[in-house]
Enzyme design. Structure first.
Site, PDB file in Angstrom:
ATOM      1  CG  HIS A   1       0.772  47.975 -16.618  1.00 10.54           C
ATOM      2  ND1 HIS A   1      -0.246  48.900 -16.552  1.00 10.54           N
ATOM      3  CD2 HIS A   1       1.033  48.364 -17.958  1.00 10.54           C
ATOM      4  CE1 HIS A   1      -0.759  49.420 -17.409  1.00 10.54           C
ATOM      5  NE2 HIS A   1      -0.077  49.354 -18.559  1.00 10.54           N
TER       6      HIS A   1
ATOM      7  CD  GLU B   1       0.463  47.955 -11.395  1.00  8.89           C
ATOM      8  OE1 GLU B   1      -0.098  48.875 -10.849  1.00  8.89           O
ATOM      9  OE2 GLU B   1       1.018  48.047 -12.453  1.00  8.89           O
TER      10      GLU B   1
ATOM     11  CB  CYS C   1      -4.565  50.807 -15.117  1.00  7.17           C
ATOM     12  SG  CYS C   1      -3.850  49.202 -15.710  1.00  7.17           S
TER      13      CYS C   1
ATOM     14  CB  CYS D   1      -2.940  46.535 -12.773  1.00 12.91           C
ATOM     15  SG  CYS D   1      -1.604  46.751 -13.873  1.00 12.91           S
TER      16      CYS D   1
END
Length: 169
Positions: free
Chosen positions: A61, A63, A91, A94
């Protein structure tokens, strides 16, 4: 104790524009357009964008990639003086990395009603059972961030519909 941001609205929008640029890189690769940057002492020190489809790795992801990059740049896992700017609400994975990395501030653009854990489904970053709660602010360039995702998924649905109509699965 109420936390407040030390950044001006202009600074927040400037850094979010950098995250949007990262999201556009992801989109150009056929990835979900989510981008992130990490700021330290007024300078963008780390960047990331989704590359899950490219890597076939659920953990890549925006992040997490930005956090990994920032840790290398400051040579520390503690990012206590850093701000994260991300185009979509983080999410659970993260959010966990944000807490564990001790980021001081988190700014995001669009809400994620299906997977967001910074206000949508829950707010992990405000849970005082954890030993760290960063400052959190949503809605930074929200329309622009949301439009990136809306456009991407609209195009994806259209492509999938055409493939199905053409008999390609």
């Amino acid at each position: 104790m109420e936390q407040t941001s030390q950044l001006t609205q202009q600074e927040k929008e400037k850094y979010m524009a950098e995250a949007i640029a990262e999201a556009k890189i992801a989109e150009s690769k056929g990835e979900v357009p989510i981008g992130a940057v990490i700021v330290y002492k007024g300078e963008v020190i780390a960047r990331g964008h989704n590359i899950r489809e490219t890597t076939k790795d659920a953990t890549t992801h925006a992040e997490l990639l930005a956090i990994q990059d920032a840790c290398k740049k400051v040579d520390n896992w503690r990012l206590e003086e850093c701000q994260l700017f991300v185009t979509l609400e983080p999410c659970p994975m993260c959010s966990g990395a944000i807490i564990l990395g001790r980021l001081s501030e988190v700014y995001f653009g669009a809400m994620d009603p299906k997977a967001g854990t910074c206000g949508s489904l829950m707010n992990l970053l405000a849970d005082d059972r954890f030993n760290h709660q960063p400052y959190l602010e949503s809605g930074i360039l929200e329309a622009e961030c949301g439009e990136l995702l809306t456009h991407f998924f609209k195009e994806l649905r259209a492509r999938n519909k055409k493939r199905k109509a053409d008999g390609v699965e």
